[in-house]
Design a protein around this motif. Structure first.
Motif, PDB file in Angstrom:
ATOM      1  N   ASN A 279       4.241 -80.384  24.106  1.00  0.00           N
ATOM      2  CA  ASN A 279       4.937 -81.663  24.224  1.00  0.00           C
ATOM      3  C   ASN A 279       4.817 -82.229  25.629  1.00  0.00           C
ATOM      4  O   ASN A 279       4.653 -83.435  25.804  1.00  0.00           O
TER       5      ASN A 279
ATOM      6  N   ALA B 171       6.473 -79.103  14.816  1.00  0.00           N
ATOM      7  CA  ALA B 171       7.005 -78.342  15.949  1.00  0.00           C
ATOM      8  C   ALA B 171       6.030 -77.222  16.318  1.00  0.00           C
ATOM      9  O   ALA B 171       5.345 -76.663  15.455  1.00  0.00           O
TER      10      ALA B 171
ATOM     11  N   ALA C  16      19.219 -80.202  12.926  1.00  0.00           N
ATOM     12  CA  ALA C  16      18.168 -80.256  11.913  1.00  0.00           C
ATOM     13  C   ALA C  16      18.007 -81.672  11.349  1.00  0.00           C
ATOM     14  O   ALA C  16      17.081 -81.942  10.598  1.00  0.00           O
TER      15      ALA C  16
ATOM     16  N   HIS D  86      13.907 -68.100  10.575  1.00  0.00           N
ATOM     17  CA  HIS D  86      13.633 -68.339   9.151  1.00  0.00           C
ATOM     18  C   HIS D  86      12.200 -67.906   8.806  1.00  0.00           C
ATOM     19  O   HIS D  86      11.937 -67.406   7.721  1.00  0.00           O
TER      20      HIS D  86
ATOM     21  N   ILE E 282       5.204 -73.726  19.058  1.00  0.00           N
ATOM     22  CA  ILE E 282       5.747 -72.713  19.959  1.00  0.00           C
ATOM     23  C   ILE E 282       5.412 -73.102  21.396  1.00  0.00           C
ATOM     24  O   ILE E 282       4.266 -73.436  21.699  1.00  0.00           O
ATOM     25  N   THR E 283       6.402 -73.083  22.268  1.00  0.00           N
ATOM     26  CA  THR E 283       6.124 -73.161  23.697  1.00  0.00           C
ATOM     27  C   THR E 283       6.024 -71.721  24.182  1.00  0.00           C
ATOM     28  O   THR E 283       6.981 -70.951  24.051  1.00  0.00           O
TER      29      THR E 283
ATOM     30  N   ALA F  58       9.954 -83.852  14.648  1.00  0.00           N
ATOM     31  CA  ALA F  58      11.341 -83.426  14.512  1.00  0.00           C
ATOM     32  C   ALA F  58      11.849 -83.050  15.899  1.00  0.00           C
ATOM     33  O   ALA F  58      11.061 -82.666  16.751  1.00  0.00           O
ATOM     34  N   ALA F  59      13.169 -83.163  16.120  1.00  0.00           N
ATOM     35  CA  ALA F  59      13.690 -82.779  17.429  1.00  0.00           C
ATOM     36  C   ALA F  59      13.843 -81.262  17.556  1.00  0.00           C
ATOM     37  O   ALA F  59      13.876 -80.729  18.654  1.00  0.00           O
ATOM     38  N   HIS F  60      13.912 -80.561  16.398  1.00  0.00           N
ATOM     39  CA  HIS F  60      14.144 -79.111  16.482  1.00  0.00           C
ATOM     40  C   HIS F  60      12.826 -78.352  16.683  1.00  0.00           C
ATOM     41  O   HIS F  60      11.743 -78.932  16.665  1.00  0.00           O
ATOM     42  N   GLY F  61      12.945 -77.033  16.848  1.00  0.00           N
ATOM     43  CA  GLY F  61      11.776 -76.188  17.087  1.00  0.00           C
ATOM     44  C   GLY F  61      11.190 -75.637  15.800  1.00  0.00           C
ATOM     45  O   GLY F  61      11.360 -76.229  14.719  1.00  0.00           O
TER      46      GLY F  61
ATOM     47  N   GLN G  41      12.118 -70.146  14.117  1.00  0.00           N
ATOM     48  CA  GLN G  41      11.498 -68.813  14.163  1.00  0.00           C
ATOM     49  C   GLN G  41      12.183 -67.781  13.257  1.00  0.00           C
ATOM     50  O   GLN G  41      11.521 -67.060  12.518  1.00  0.00           O
TER      51      GLN G  41
ATOM     52  N   ASP H 104      22.020 -74.867   5.988  1.00  0.00           N
ATOM     53  CA  ASP H 104      22.608 -75.366   7.241  1.00  0.00           C
ATOM     54  C   ASP H 104      23.597 -76.505   6.993  1.00  0.00           C
ATOM     55  O   ASP H 104      24.546 -76.680   7.750  1.00  0.00           O
TER      56      ASP H 104
ATOM     57  N   ARG I 204       5.997 -64.492  23.636  1.00  0.00           N
ATOM     58  CA  ARG I 204       4.971 -65.062  22.767  1.00  0.00           C
ATOM     59  C   ARG I 204       3.575 -64.621  23.210  1.00  0.00           C
ATOM     60  O   ARG I 204       2.674 -64.459  22.381  1.00  0.00           O
TER      61      ARG I 204
ATOM     62  N   THR J 193      15.515 -73.704   4.627  1.00  0.00           N
ATOM     63  CA  THR J 193      15.326 -74.425   5.892  1.00  0.00           C
ATOM     64  C   THR J 193      15.324 -75.928   5.627  1.00  0.00           C
ATOM     65  O   THR J 193      14.728 -76.391   4.658  1.00  0.00           O
ATOM     66  N   ASN J 194      15.967 -76.665   6.490  1.00  0.00           N
ATOM     67  CA  ASN J 194      16.113 -78.106   6.340  1.00  0.00           C
ATOM     68  C   ASN J 194      14.818 -78.827   6.768  1.00  0.00           C
ATOM     69  O   ASN J 194      14.394 -78.710   7.913  1.00  0.00           O
TER      70      ASN J 194
HETATM   71  P1  NAP Z   1      14.847 -74.053  16.789  1.00  0.00           P
HETATM   72  O1  NAP Z   1      13.556 -73.737  16.162  1.00  0.00           O
HETATM   73  O2  NAP Z   1      15.236 -75.483  16.839  1.00  0.00           O
HETATM   74  O3  NAP Z   1      15.969 -73.243  16.045  1.00  0.00           O
HETATM   75  C1  NAP Z   1      17.218 -72.915  16.563  1.00  0.00           C
HETATM   76  C2  NAP Z   1      18.195 -72.621  15.447  1.00  0.00           C
HETATM   77  O4  NAP Z   1      18.706 -73.845  14.933  1.00  0.00           O
HETATM   78  C3  NAP Z   1      17.553 -71.929  14.247  1.00  0.00           C
HETATM   79  O5  NAP Z   1      17.497 -70.545  14.426  1.00  0.00           O
HETATM   80  C4  NAP Z   1      18.445 -72.385  13.120  1.00  0.00           C
HETATM   81  O6  NAP Z   1      19.675 -71.670  13.105  1.00  0.00           O
HETATM   82  C5  NAP Z   1      18.772 -73.817  13.522  1.00  0.00           C
HETATM   83  N1  NAP Z   1      17.777 -74.777  13.003  1.00  0.00           N
HETATM   84  C6  NAP Z   1      16.912 -75.540  13.716  1.00  0.00           C
HETATM   85  N2  NAP Z   1      16.190 -76.304  12.918  1.00  0.00           N
HETATM   86  C7  NAP Z   1      16.589 -76.034  11.654  1.00  0.00           C
HETATM   87  C8  NAP Z   1      16.179 -76.518  10.377  1.00  0.00           C
HETATM   88  N3  NAP Z   1      15.212 -77.424  10.239  1.00  0.00           N
HETATM   89  N4  NAP Z   1      16.801 -76.013   9.272  1.00  0.00           N
HETATM   90  C9  NAP Z   1      17.761 -75.094   9.396  1.00  0.00           C
HETATM   91  N5  NAP Z   1      18.180 -74.603  10.579  1.00  0.00           N
HETATM   92  C10 NAP Z   1      17.603 -75.067  11.705  1.00  0.00           C
HETATM   93  O7  NAP Z   1      14.868 -73.550  18.314  1.00  0.00           O
HETATM   94  P2  NAP Z   1      14.480 -72.137  18.962  1.00  0.00           P
HETATM   95  O8  NAP Z   1      14.780 -71.024  18.009  1.00  0.00           O
HETATM   96  O9  NAP Z   1      15.100 -72.159  20.282  1.00  0.00           O
HETATM   97  O10 NAP Z   1      12.916 -72.196  19.161  1.00  0.00           O
HETATM   98  C11 NAP Z   1      11.943 -71.651  18.267  1.00  0.00           C
HETATM   99  C12 NAP Z   1      10.565 -72.052  18.785  1.00  0.00           C
HETATM  100  O11 NAP Z   1      10.447 -73.462  18.720  1.00  0.00           O
HETATM  101  C13 NAP Z   1      10.301 -71.654  20.214  1.00  0.00           C
HETATM  102  O12 NAP Z   1       9.048 -71.023  20.311  1.00  0.00           O
HETATM  103  C14 NAP Z   1      10.306 -72.963  20.982  1.00  0.00           C
HETATM  104  O13 NAP Z   1       9.363 -72.941  22.023  1.00  0.00           O
HETATM  105  C15 NAP Z   1       9.896 -73.950  19.935  1.00  0.00           C
HETATM  106  N6  NAP Z   1      10.407 -75.328  20.131  1.00  0.00           N
HETATM  107  C16 NAP Z   1       9.538 -76.336  19.850  1.00  0.00           C
HETATM  108  C17 NAP Z   1       9.944 -77.645  19.940  1.00  0.00           C
HETATM  109  C18 NAP Z   1       8.953 -78.729  19.617  1.00  0.00           C
HETATM  110  O14 NAP Z   1       7.817 -78.474  19.286  1.00  0.00           O
HETATM  111  N7  NAP Z   1       9.359 -79.972  19.675  1.00  0.00           N
HETATM  112  C19 NAP Z   1      11.270 -77.945  20.257  1.00  0.00           C
HETATM  113  C20 NAP Z   1      12.164 -76.891  20.508  1.00  0.00           C
HETATM  114  C21 NAP Z   1      11.716 -75.574  20.424  1.00  0.00           C
HETATM  115  P3  NAP Z   1      19.904 -70.321  12.260  1.00  0.00           P
HETATM  116  O15 NAP Z   1      18.817 -69.383  12.688  1.00  0.00           O
HETATM  117  O16 NAP Z   1      21.256 -69.925  12.682  1.00  0.00           O
HETATM  118  O17 NAP Z   1      19.802 -70.678  10.799  1.00  0.00           O
END
Ligand code: NAP
Ligand code: MG
Length: 404
Positions: free
Chosen positions: A97, A75, A288, A313, A77-78, A305-308, A311, A373, A83, A325-326
């Motif tokens: 992406n 993953a 996650a 953590h 940072i966008t 991964a689908a998540h970001g 940040q 989580d 930022r 973190t998962n």
């Molecule tokens: P995120 O990183 O998906 O996290 C959002 C929240 O979901 C986290 O704060 C956490 O909740 C929970 N979470 C997500 N993934 C987890 C994991 N693996 N294990 C445990 N908890 C998890 O989304 P975001 O905070 O909106 O974005 C952060 C950065 O990621 C941004 O800079 C964004 O641009 C980037 N982003 C990148 C991609 C990619 O590269 N594909 C996709 C989406 C976002 P808690 O804090 O409540 O524990």
């Protein structure tokens, strides 16, 4: 210890940011390098290096996937205004992406990782439901404005030969709103191809839905393009693989999905895919636990991964605090990519390794070893909540046993 598995073609390894960058290294150190003679071509898409290279590294990584066929991405940072300040960036770089997707011309497939003790909210769902989202056009590339008052709204197309097509949209008798959107045959054909190829790859049925009873030209074009391609190129292959392509109205399909046991690829137009992939992810339990793969029409694969970057953590980690973190979705991005590399290069040991690693990870959760989580949503009776690193070490214990 047994000899390490050898690779033939390098995997395109795309590193990223924050907590997922930390997890990336842990996964490699704990679960991959001890077992595999890893051959990767490394691209550092950490935000600092994207800035240093004026984002050229992002484009280079996408071209490398086109060259070698398989990539795995952390993953990233966008960039946004915050930022730009935080990392003192030269400019607000585009989403990596989006850049990679544009170069690979791909479709994104998202599916949940299923474990025994995290029950989907829909009780009959037993197998993953994969959403294939068309990632171009419709309302995401639309123009729109507010209509101030009385008047006629028209849809006008001026051909490059000067020919004009003109239709009335609405005669306004007061203020309102108006929008123009589009798609292209080329993009829809790519989308259809990616879906048919992925269904064959996964040996799963493909369902496609639009609202063609209402949108008799626009949505109907999607339906026709899929149908033509299917009849001319894919029907024989689907029959040989004993899988089905099935088109129906979106209203009908939502009802069928909720009654199905899963194990289906559901192709969606852009907006439908955006909304429904979040719905499916939440209904299965956790973001996650969602994996994601970008598939190009000519058969290149990028796993992530689908998540970001998780940040919040990461900031805890930087302060020296314990994180939980998962890492499942990042781990499955690696296993997906390694398995695909194994399939393309005919390395059975690599395919088996990926299968074993995934099963060891699922077992770990099913035995109640959980990151924070999942602790809240798991139904297992004895739970042990572990740190980010402890989880991977626990997976490794089970992996060692499986590999004998
Ligand atoms: P995120 O990183 O998906 O996290 C959002 C929240 O979901 C986290 O704060 C956490 O909740 C929970 N979470 C997500 N993934 C987890 C994991 N693996 N294990 C445990 N908890 C998890 O989304 P975001 O905070 O909106 O974005 C952060 C950065 O990621 C941004 O800079 C964004 O641009 C980037 N982003 C990148 C991609 C990619 O590269 N594909 C996709 C989406 C976002 P808690 O804090 O409540 O524990
Ligand atoms: Mg969304």
């Amino acid at each position: 210890m047994a000899e390490k598995i050898r690779m033939i073609t390098p995997l395109v390894e795309i590193d990223g940011d924050e907590m997922t960058r930390i997890i990336w290294k842990m996964v490699k150190d704990i679960l991959l390098s001890p077992y595999i003679e890893l051959r990767t071509e490394y691209y550092d898409l950490g935000i600092e290096n994207r800035d240093r290279t004026n984002d050229k590294v992002t484009e280079d990584s996408a071209y490398a996937i086109r060259k070698y066929g398989v990539g795995v991405k952390c993953a990233t940072i966008t960039a946004n205004a915050d930022r730009v300040k935080e990392y003192n960036l030269k400019q607000m770089w585009k989403s990596p992406n989006a850049t990679i997707r544009a170069i690979l011309d791909g479709t994104v497939f998202r599916s949940p990782i299923i474990v025994d003790n995290i029950k989907p909210f829909v009780k009959v769902w037993k197998k993953p439901i994969t959403i294939a989202r068309h990632a171009y056009g419709d309302i995401y590339k639309s123009v729109e404005y507010r209509v101030p008052g009385n008047g006629t709204a028209e849809l006008v197309f001026t051909g490059s030969d000067g020919d004009v097509m003109r239709t009335t949209i609405h005669g306004f008798e007061g203020p309102g709103i108006i929008m123009g959107m589009h798609n292209t045959d080329k993009s829809i054909i790519s989308f259809a191809r990616a879906c048919f190829n992925y269904a064959l790859d996964q040996k799963q049925d493909l369902w496609f839905s639009t609202k063609d009873t209402i949108s008799k030209t626009y949505d109907h074009r999607f339906k026709d393009i899929f149908q033509e391609l299917y009849a001319n190129e894919y029907k024989v292959k689907f029959e040989a693989a004993n899988i089905e392509y099935f088109y129906t109205l979106i209203d009908d399909i939502v009802a069928r999905i909720v009654r199905s046991e899963g194990g289906i690829i559901w192709a969606c137009k852009n907006y439908d895919g955006d909304v429904l992939s979040d719905m499916v992810a939440s209904a299965f339990g956790s973001l996650a636990m969602m994996t994601s793969v970008l598939v190009s029409p000519d058969g290149c694969y990028e796993y992530e991964a689908a998540h970001g970057t998780v940040q919040r953590h990461y900031y805890k980690y930087l302060k020296g605090e314990v994180t939980s973190t998962n890492s499942m979705a990042t781990l499955f991005a690696w296993t997906g990519a390694l398995r695909k590399r194994g399939e393309l290069d005919g390395i059975t040991a690599l395919i088996h390794f990926a299968d074993n690693l995934e099963q060891a990870a699922v077992e770990t959760i099913e035995e109640g070893v959980l990151t924070a989580d999942l602790a809240g949503i798991s139904e297992v009776s004895k739970k042990k909540v572990v740190t980010t690193e402890e989880f991977l070490l626990e997976v490794n214990e089970r992996l060692k046993k499986r590999l004998g």
